[in-house]
Design a protein around this motif. Structure first.
Motif, PDB file in Angstrom:
ATOM      1  N   MET A  64       0.830  -1.204   0.000  1.00  0.00           N
ATOM      2  CA  MET A  64       0.000   0.000   0.000  1.00  0.00           C
ATOM      3  C   MET A  64       0.868   1.259   0.000  1.00  0.00           C
ATOM      4  N   ILE A  65       1.962   1.231   0.768  1.00  0.00           N
ATOM      5  CA  ILE A  65       2.882   2.379   0.784  1.00  0.00           C
ATOM      6  C   ILE A  65       3.500   2.579  -0.593  1.00  0.00           C
ATOM      7  N   ALA A  66       3.932   1.472  -1.209  1.00  0.00           N
ATOM      8  CA  ALA A  66       4.534   1.554  -2.539  1.00  0.00           C
ATOM      9  C   ALA A  66       3.523   1.997  -3.588  1.00  0.00           C
ATOM     10  N   GLY A  67       2.234   1.804  -3.291  1.00  0.00           N
ATOM     11  CA  GLY A  67       1.194   2.263  -4.197  1.00  0.00           C
ATOM     12  C   GLY A  67       0.900   3.747  -4.050  1.00  0.00           C
ATOM     13  N   GLN A  68       1.149   4.280  -2.845  1.00  0.00           N
ATOM     14  CA  GLN A  68       0.906   5.708  -2.595  1.00  0.00           C
ATOM     15  C   GLN A  68       2.095   6.570  -3.007  1.00  0.00           C
ATOM     16  N   TYR A  69       3.282   6.005  -2.958  1.00  0.00           N
ATOM     17  CA  TYR A  69       4.498   6.726  -3.318  1.00  0.00           C
ATOM     18  C   TYR A  69       5.216   5.972  -4.434  1.00  0.00           C
ATOM     19  N   ALA A  70       5.866   6.694  -5.318  1.00  0.00           N
ATOM     20  CA  ALA A  70       6.665   6.046  -6.360  1.00  0.00           C
ATOM     21  C   ALA A  70       7.993   5.598  -5.761  1.00  0.00           C
ATOM     22  N   VAL A  71       8.397   4.367  -6.050  1.00  0.00           N
ATOM     23  CA  VAL A  71       9.701   3.908  -5.582  1.00  0.00           C
ATOM     24  C   VAL A  71      10.782   4.550  -6.442  1.00  0.00           C
ATOM     25  N   TYR A  72      11.921   4.801  -5.857  1.00  0.00           N
ATOM     26  CA  TYR A  72      13.002   5.523  -6.526  1.00  0.00           C
ATOM     27  C   TYR A  72      13.870   4.555  -7.316  1.00  0.00           C
ATOM     28  N   ASP A  73      13.959   4.780  -8.610  1.00  0.00           N
ATOM     29  CA  ASP A  73      14.687   3.881  -9.500  1.00  0.00           C
ATOM     30  C   ASP A  73      16.149   4.302  -9.602  1.00  0.00           C
ATOM     31  N   ASN A  74      16.901   3.975  -8.557  1.00  0.00           N
ATOM     32  CA  ASN A  74      18.329   4.278  -8.520  1.00  0.00           C
ATOM     33  C   ASN A  74      19.006   3.095  -7.833  1.00  0.00           C
ATOM     34  N   ALA A  75      19.497   2.160  -8.624  1.00  0.00           N
ATOM     35  CA  ALA A  75      20.020   0.898  -8.100  1.00  0.00           C
ATOM     36  C   ALA A  75      21.174   1.115  -7.121  1.00  0.00           C
ATOM     37  N   ALA A  76      22.075   2.017  -7.434  1.00  0.00           N
ATOM     38  CA  ALA A  76      23.243   2.237  -6.585  1.00  0.00           C
ATOM     39  C   ALA A  76      22.842   2.799  -5.217  1.00  0.00           C
ATOM     40  N   ALA A  77      21.960   3.783  -5.232  1.00  0.00           N
ATOM     41  CA  ALA A  77      21.518   4.392  -3.980  1.00  0.00           C
ATOM     42  C   ALA A  77      20.733   3.400  -3.128  1.00  0.00           C
TER      43      ALA A  77
END
Length: 293
Positions: A64-77
């Motif tokens: 649900m959290i991942a649905g409310q916020y976009a996950v950050y697409d930065n593999a290294a970070a």
């Protein structure tokens, strides 16, 4: 990020919840249930949630959290945050959970961080920007690990859920016979769906109690000391956030006690604040991982 998505996409939310309900209710289609035994089973499910059940509840909350916020697409970070988070979790009083700890950056300018039951921990890009060195980031992650260690998320489930579920069962006045377990399952499923909403609402909207936040701060200080970070890093983060948070905003200010009061409580344990000196080694890897945040 790919690994995090795989965790959420294995089963639909309803199926994950059904798994939890079956585990908690121990429903057998071959047994005959009377009202008293059914009530006892449902109530026991809330009192004694297993590590496996906590994992599936937490996974549903995380979805649900991942649905409310976009996950950050930065593999290294994300890899850096996960490595640091796993190191801190290993030094906590709860180094292992059923599904392990998982850390994910959210692509949001909000200054916030969340911990779902079972070890699913999120931190926003806005929060990362508040950290000036690795110890400061470690302090935030250790605080969230503290919530997992103390099972604060599960304690956010309203006790009234049990009462309402038992009332519903009593009003139905059903004698459960072999092959008629579907009503128990559907009733319990509704209760657990509500429970997950309780946890998400607490994490994102209402925040934990002052007592829970104090516990998480004290736990964070202990974890930081065990790993070798200065616990004053947490005080430093709170000082930074105090200058950046906007009253009434949809972020850390809304869901956490005032940084000033938390600092006062921390100093009772770790002593008066002194400036943290980051080592050249930790600063170099921190800067490298955070340069594009």
């Amino acid at each position: 990020m790919t690994h995090f998505k795989q965790i959420f996409n294995v089963f639909p939310l309803a199926l994950m919840l059904a798994f939890v309900v079956v585990g908690c209710s121990s429903v057998s289609v071959t047994d005959v249930f009377d009202m008293a035994s059914t009530a006892q089973q449902l109530e026991k499910g809330f009192e004694d949630i297993s590590a496996e059940e906590e994992y599936y509840i937490g996974r549903s909350v995380a979805a649900m959290i991942a649905g409310q916020y976009a996950v950050y697409d930065n593999a290294a970070a994300n890899a850096y945050v996960n490595t640091l988070g796993q190191t801190l979790a290993a030094a906590s009083d709860r180094p292992q959970t059923y599904g392990g700890y998982h850390f994910q950056i959210l692509d949001s300018e909000e200054i916030n961080a969340f911990a779902a039951p079972g070890g699913f921990i999120f931190i926003t890009r806005g929060m990362l920007k508040c950290a000036k060195h690795e110890g400061a980031l470690a302090a935030v992650l250790a605080h969230e690990i503290g919530h997992v260690q103390k099972k604060h998320g599960l304690q956010a489930i309203q006790k009234s859920r049990i009462t309402s579920a038992l009332t519903e069962l009593a009003l139905k006045g059903v004698q459960y016979k072999a092959g008629e377990a579907s009503f128990i399952l559907s009733s319990s499923l509704a209760v657990f769906e509500g429970s997950i909403n309780d946890i998400v609402t607490t994490m994102v909207t209402n925040g934990y109690s002052r007592a829970f936040e104090k516990e998480a701060d004290q736990t964070a200080a202990t974890i930081l000391q065990r790993v070798g970070y200065d616990p004053n890093s947490l005080v430093e983060m709170l000082q930074v956030m105090e200058t950046l948070l906007k009253p009434g905003g949809k972020d850390f200010a809304k869901t956490h006690p005032a940084p000033e009061s938390r600092i006062a409580e921390l100093e009772k344990t770790i002593g008066a604040y002194h400036q943290v000196e980051a080592s050249a080694v930790t600063q170099k890897r921190f800067d490298a991982a955070m340069k594009n945040i």
